[in-house]
Design an enzyme around this catalytic site. Structure first.
Site, mmCIF file in Angstrom:
data_model
loop_
_atom_site.group_PDB
_atom_site.id
_atom_site.type_symbol
_atom_site.label_atom_id
_atom_site.label_comp_id
_atom_site.label_asym_id
_atom_site.label_seq_id
_atom_site.Cartn_x
_atom_site.Cartn_y
_atom_site.Cartn_z
ATOM 1 N N CYS A 157 -4.228 -5.009 -4.607
ATOM 2 C CA CYS A 157 -4.808 -5.863 -3.594
ATOM 3 C C CYS A 157 -3.571 -5.840 -2.496
ATOM 4 O O CYS A 157 -3.948 -5.475 -1.245
ATOM 5 C CB CYS A 157 -4.997 -7.199 -3.942
ATOM 6 S SG CYS A 157 -6.346 -7.324 -5.066
ATOM 7 N N CYS A 166 -2.376 -9.793 -7.251
ATOM 8 C CA CYS A 166 -2.663 -8.662 -7.526
ATOM 9 C C CYS A 166 -1.999 -7.445 -6.787
ATOM 10 O O CYS A 166 -2.210 -7.271 -5.539
ATOM 11 C CB CYS A 166 -4.352 -8.291 -7.290
ATOM 12 S SG CYS A 166 -4.971 -6.822 -7.217
#
Length: 143
Positions: free
Chosen positions: A71, A68
């Site tokens: 992230c 991600c």
């Protein structure tokens, strides 16, 4: 003097320490490492409940995954903000790719998701990447 339970970031042993506004030194009674270490702890299904239930300070959880991009952007921000809250809040991470059961248990629909637990209960949840100011504000609201 009032005492609080703090989970050691190194060995996960629960320590009962005097509650203070600030600490110059605090070491784990088990492993002797510093309880002032603010490096976020990586939690698993086996360690999650132990850490969250035994922490008298708020637990700030970053639900994330290695694939991600938002992230990845949050990693340095989460680490930077954690440095400001030594023994005020415990910062932890849950890799939702490896800990699918925890992601499912907490109904994580998007990542990154920041969840705040106090007295083992979720009190706040925010999805999406946050800048350092927003993350700090979120933590301060829940101290």
């Amino acid at each position: 003097m009032h005492k609080i339970n703090v989970v050691c970031p190194h060995c996960l042993k629960v320590n009962k320490i005097p509650k203070k506004d600030s600490y110059l030194k605090a070491n784990c009674g088990e492993c002797k490492n510093s309880l002032l270490d603010t490096t976020p702890i990586e939690l698993t299904e086996q360690t999650f409940d132990h850490v969250v239930v035994n922490s008298d300070i708020p637990v700030i959880i970053d639900f994330w995954a290695p694939w991600c991009n938002p992230c990845k952007m949050m990693i340095p921000i989460f680490n930077e903000v954690s440095n400001k809250y030594s023994l005020k809040a415990l910062f932890v991470k849950v890799n939702t790719q490896e800990q699918e059961s925890l992601a499912s248990r907490f109904l994580i629909k998007s990542i990154p998701t920041i969840a705040i637990f106090k007295q083992a209960e979720e009190v706040k949840r925010v999805s999406g990447a946050l800048d350092p100011l927003k993350l700090s504000s979120l933590v301060n609201e829940n101290l």
